[in-house]
Enzyme design. Sequence first.
Site, PDB file in Angstrom:
ATOM      1  N   ARG A  72       0.651  -0.980   0.024  1.00 39.42           N
ATOM      2  CA  ARG A  72      -0.106   0.161   0.077  1.00 39.42           C
ATOM      3  C   ARG A  72       1.209   1.165  -0.113  1.00 39.42           C
ATOM      4  NH1 ARG A  72       2.336   2.488   3.528  1.00 39.42           N
ATOM      5  NH2 ARG A  72       0.887   3.639   3.951  1.00 39.42           N
ATOM      6  N   GLY A  73       0.093   2.277  -0.322  1.00 40.55           N
ATOM      7  CA  GLY A  73       1.535   3.317  -0.352  1.00 40.55           C
ATOM      8  C   GLY A  73       0.972   3.878  -1.818  1.00 40.55           C
ATOM      9  N   ALA A  74       0.811   5.498  -2.466  1.00 45.46           N
ATOM     10  CA  ALA A  74       0.627   4.584  -3.349  1.00 45.46           C
ATOM     11  C   ALA A  74       1.335   5.347  -4.194  1.00 45.46           C
ATOM     12  CB  ALA A  74       0.300   6.798  -3.865  1.00 45.46           C
ATOM     13  N   ARG A  81      -7.563  -0.367  -6.846  1.00 45.04           N
ATOM     14  CA  ARG A  81      -7.809   0.842  -6.217  1.00 45.04           C
ATOM     15  C   ARG A  81      -7.822   1.808  -7.161  1.00 45.04           C
ATOM     16  NH1 ARG A  81      -4.652   0.773  -0.485  1.00 45.04           N
ATOM     17  NH2 ARG A  81      -6.204   2.219  -0.212  1.00 45.04           N
ATOM     18  N   GLN A 123      -2.304   2.434   9.506  1.00 45.80           N
ATOM     19  CA  GLN A 123      -1.120   2.181   9.622  1.00 45.80           C
ATOM     20  C   GLN A 123       0.004   3.313  10.536  1.00 45.80           C
ATOM     21  OE1 GLN A 123      -4.093   2.654   8.249  1.00 45.80           O
ATOM     22  NE2 GLN A 123      -3.951   2.310   5.554  1.00 45.80           N
ATOM     23  N   ASP A 125      -2.634  10.521  -2.343  1.00 46.07           N
ATOM     24  CA  ASP A 125      -3.280   9.513  -3.648  1.00 46.07           C
ATOM     25  C   ASP A 125      -3.150  10.336  -4.205  1.00 46.07           C
ATOM     26  OD1 ASP A 125      -3.332   7.985  -0.506  1.00 46.07           O
ATOM     27  OD2 ASP A 125      -3.622   6.701  -1.466  1.00 46.07           O
ATOM     28  N   ASN A 184      -6.356  12.115   0.159  1.00 45.22           N
ATOM     29  CA  ASN A 184      -5.714  11.222   1.077  1.00 45.22           C
ATOM     30  C   ASN A 184      -6.243  10.314   1.934  1.00 45.22           C
ATOM     31  OD1 ASN A 184      -2.409  10.517   1.558  1.00 45.22           O
ATOM     32  ND2 ASN A 184      -2.546  11.623   3.671  1.00 45.22           N
ATOM     33  N   LYS A 185      -5.405   9.267   2.805  1.00 45.81           N
ATOM     34  CA  LYS A 185      -6.285   9.180   3.590  1.00 45.81           C
ATOM     35  C   LYS A 185      -7.380   9.427   4.623  1.00 45.81           C
ATOM     36  CE  LYS A 185      -5.381   5.561   4.343  1.00 45.81           C
ATOM     37  NZ  LYS A 185      -6.430   4.392   3.466  1.00 45.81           N
TER      38      LYS A 185
END
Lengths: 347, 347
Positions: free
Chosen positions: B54-56, B90, B194, B235, B245-246
């Site tokens: 994960r993580g763009a 995603r 996270q 993201d 973003n998150k």
Amino acid sequence: MTPRAGSSAVEVVGWSPAGGLRVLDQRQLPGRVEYRALATIAEVRDAIATLTVRGAPAIGVAAAMGLAGCSRDLALDALARDAAELRAARPTAVNLGWALDRVLDAARHADERVRREAMLRAAMRIRDDDVAMCRAIGEHGVALLRDGMRVLTHCNAGALATAGIGTALAPVYVAQERGLAVEVLACETRPLLQGARLTAWELTQAGIPVTVLTDGMAASLMAAGRVDLVIVGADRIARNGDVANKIGSYGLAVLAKHHGVPFVVAAPWSTMDLTSPDGGAIPIEARDPAEVTHLAGTRVAADGAAAYNPAFDVTPHTLIHRIITDRGVHAPPFFLAPDAGALPPPA
Amino acid sequence: MTPRAGSSAVEVVGWSPAGGLRVLDQRQLPGRVEYRALATIAEVRDAIATLTVRGAPAIGVAAAMGLAGCSRDLALDALARDAAELRAARPTAVNLGWALDRVLDAARHADERVRREAMLRAAMRIRDDDVAMCRAIGEHGVALLRDGMRVLTHCNAGALATAGIGTALAPVYVAQERGLAVEVLACETRPLLQGARLTAWELTQAGIPVTVLTDGMAASLMAAGRVDLVIVGADRIARNGDVANKIGSYGLAVLAKHHGVPFVVAAPWSTMDLTSPDGGAIPIEARDPAEVTHLAGTRVAADGAAAYNPAFDVTPHTLIHRIITDRGVHAPPFFLAPDAGALPPPA
């Protein structure tokens, strides 16, 4: 649990001469509905400190019944020591001390032979007053609700936090009685998840629609216009209307202001701390960092990482739209004078 | 993990001709450091969808290596189908599609006999570019940090989210190299934690002091003057500077504004979506509500309660103080023209 006539069908704290004191073990919800018998002052203190029983009004009732029912030595100085032990279990909720003082007062005015009965009567009166207080908050607060409203709340200030129909949730229960459709958005309320575990449980038991969100989701729901009102409880209210409540409440108040959503606090008048001029004077309980670093006994944060765990934060009165108490719906400016009689008329 | 020379000692995504593609299984952190081999497009897609990787930026690298290394049929139309499958894993992170397009482009320009090698070279270049991009963000962004600063971040936009030293955390790593003492406050970031699991882990590995807080605690830390700067990743960034973003980032931006704390976004230029005029055009992934209602496989929210679970929120550019990219530190007004060349000079 269908709250009716101002009381809840689930007994959060109970006393009987044969069975003594028992509390619903809220740490087990929603998985199991289990009661725990408390026979000694130390057991009552532990039940409060570990959040087996929680919610400022319920803590007051449990402590009162505990002091009245579980004290071994009824001499006044021994009772004062027992009360001090219970008082220290949680430092922020002001009506813990208020309830204990009422029972001590009853003890002082009774001869030692009838002292336990007098203390038990005082404790039962606190419980009955709490039921009536919840009902009054609900009847006053329902004026702020309209059919179809989506009400966001934090932590649990419902029936499980009181002997009655709750504080923040009392207007929602009364709205239901009156046929208004109100939907509740429950912030899960980390670290101990009282929103997901307790608020969602008691509302689904009552047939009220509830949706759980993580604490970080509230802002985007407000931005999307999906929150009409925020209502939270209070553990202590300072003389100027500053409110100490579950950690996260203050952030919700800032977010509500930014989005033009009214932020409302509901609490019994006994939550008022006339000795604290403002929120800066309220002691904030720091709890074990393990509540943050661990989940269900497993460490989730890396070894070596520190953690914060204040149990409460303080919302300044400037962010609060209304405070609902059993005395009415109060609008700013709040509580100008230390004398309760000087309270401005309800809005 | 001591990040040096722009790369991280932990390999988040790796490829070797003998071993194929493997990713660090981030779902197991911080408890276990475990790698997972991915042999097929479906396995790569699942690893991205389940947040194993994960993580763009890291998703972009994994998808590029996956398409280059795991595609069975190298015909262009088959590759396009494989790319579409990975792209759908995603929906919000824009450089997932950007990385796949780069690999597809390399495929189009290569004869089928040497196509895999060309695609693998393109994927390795994306990884190497990502390492350099992180380094550039760190070198640009460190200008915003001073000795003794307390930097609050959300989710994980660190080394674990990239092939290099991260995006939001890159300036912190560069500050450490330069001998500045910077302390990180990590929002745990429910529902998937996270912040607690990944950010706290990689920072403690690097010897950088980190304190974990629940998402609801950020406001009270800001009110107490204990947060000097907020840095988060992104993201997707729209043309006007709105940032997806998150979930929870937007709320932090509102809180930062209220408290006068600068809110900074750090992301590679490839996160820029020139086709989205503003944040309203960005698709927001809705994830399984069970991520909210369950913890470690146990249901924590009452049966019958619904749950929200958007993976991201959108922070409007008006709340953003600076955007750090590999091209520099950008001040408002952001990105006035769709042409990247029209970018205002870095502040």
